[in-house]
Structure formats: structure tokens, C-alpha cells
Design an enzyme around this catalytic site. Structure first.
Site, PDB file in Angstrom:
ATOM      1  CB  CYS A 211      -0.910  -0.034   1.228  1.00 22.08           C
ATOM      2  SG  CYS A 211      -1.811   1.489   1.534  1.00 22.08           S
TER       3      CYS A 211
ATOM      4  CB  CYS B 267       0.276   1.858   4.130  1.00 23.69           C
ATOM      5  SG  CYS B 267      -1.405   1.244   3.958  1.00 23.69           S
TER       6      CYS B 267
END
Length: 185
Positions: free
Chosen positions: A102, A105
Site C-alpha cells: 500500500c 500506508c
């Protein structure tokens, strides 16, 4: 990228980058010198890294290897640790659901890391890997990453869910607002 322009009359050698050689492990068939110093770095999430240092001493009297495992940053927990660490905590817990693949993230990881140090007396911040903990993802209906949920006394704080990338300033405001709502309630 470096660009080199040379005329036909130039005799200067083109600079070469030093070659990068892989570090051989201790169980490799090739022998390594006893004074080898090897560093292995495996990135986890964002700024969180696990560093393994292996030192070899060349003196005959000190023939032991010292290995250090250093884990920096926000604590990563799993499904089995969740009830004990998050639900039974005596202080508020901010849970960040993340994944290694991600991009957002990894983008917010430095801000989370910094704020975990700033709020260490008031708040516990933990990370949960999305791919390794499917039961928690299903139970808390996490659909977007990174997802932030704050818990107090084992209960999700209403209106505490947040998904997607966030700046450090907005993250700080988000945490301050939630901590104020918890202390007033």
C-alpha cells in the site's frame, strides 16, 4: 543520472561506479574473512525497519559473533495479540491497518511514527497487517488502507474511523480531537 560529454581529443577515462557485491551468508560455501562486517536490512512498513548486524572479530581470543535485532517504531500486532493489547488497554489505542504493498500506508508511516513518540504517554499506537489478519479486517470492516480506528476501554470510539493518506498536521488534529472527546466523556 550523470551525463558525460567528451570530445574526440579527450583522453580522460570515463568514471565507473563501484560494483556492488552481494554479502555472503555465514553458511555459504565460499570462505569470508574473519573481519567481515555485514548489514542486512529488511524494510517492514514505512520507517519501521528491522536491522540485523553481524560483527566478526579478527582476534583469536574473541571468536564469538554478536547479532543484534533492533526494531524501531510503532508496534506491529496480530489477531492473537489484539484482544490483550487493544481491547484490554487502560489508555486509548490508535490502530492503523496497513499493507506492505500500500503506497499511502508507506506515505503516512513517518507521521504515525513521529506522533507515536509525541503521544507515548497518552496513547498507544499499533499497526495491523491487512494481509496477515483477515479476521480483524472482516470484523472491523476495513475497506480502504491505511485505516485508522481508535479504541478506548475495549470499544471503538464513535466517529474515529479514518481511511486514506493524511498529513501529519491533520493527523495530529484528528488525534487531539479524539483524545479530547474521550477525556470529556
Amino acid at each position: 543520472m550523470e551525463t558525460l560529454i567528451a570530445s574526440s581529443s579527450s583522453t580522460a577515462a570515463i568514471p565507473r561506479r563501484p560494483s556492488i557485491r552481494p554479502v555472503r551468508s555465514s553458511n555459504s560455501s565460499a570462505s569470508t574473512s574473519p573481519s567481515t562486517l555485514a548489514f542486512f536490512r529488511k524494510p517492514l512498513f514505512g520507517n519501521q525497519r528491522k536491522l540485523n548486524h553481524s560483527f566478526h572479530n579478527s582476534s583469536p581470543s574473541a571468536s564469538s559473533n554478536v547479532k543484534l535485532n533492533i526494531k524501531c517504531g510503532v508496534t506491529e500486532i496480530n489477531e492473537s495479540q489484539f484482544p490483550e493489547i487493544v481491547l484490554k488497554s487502560d489508555r486509548p489505542v490508535l490502530v492503523e491497518f496497513v499493507a506492505g504493498w500500500c503506497g499511502p500506508c508507506r506515505l503516512v508511516a513517518p507521521a504515525i511514527e513521529s506522533l507515536s513518540k509525541e503521544y507515548e504517554e497518552k496513547l498507544l499506537i499499533v499497526k495491523i497487517d491487512h494481509d496477515s489478519n483477515p479476521k480483524l479486517i472482516e470484523e472491523y470492516k476495513v475497506y480502504g488502507l491505511p485505516a485508522l480506528i481508535m479504541f478506548k476501554d475495549g470499544i471503538e470510539i464513535p466517529e474515529s474511523r479514518r481511511e486514506g493518506a493524511i498529513t501529519k498536521a491533520k493527523l495530529k488534529d484528528y488525534i487531539d480531537t479524539l483524545l479530547q472527546s474521550v477525556s470529556v466523556a
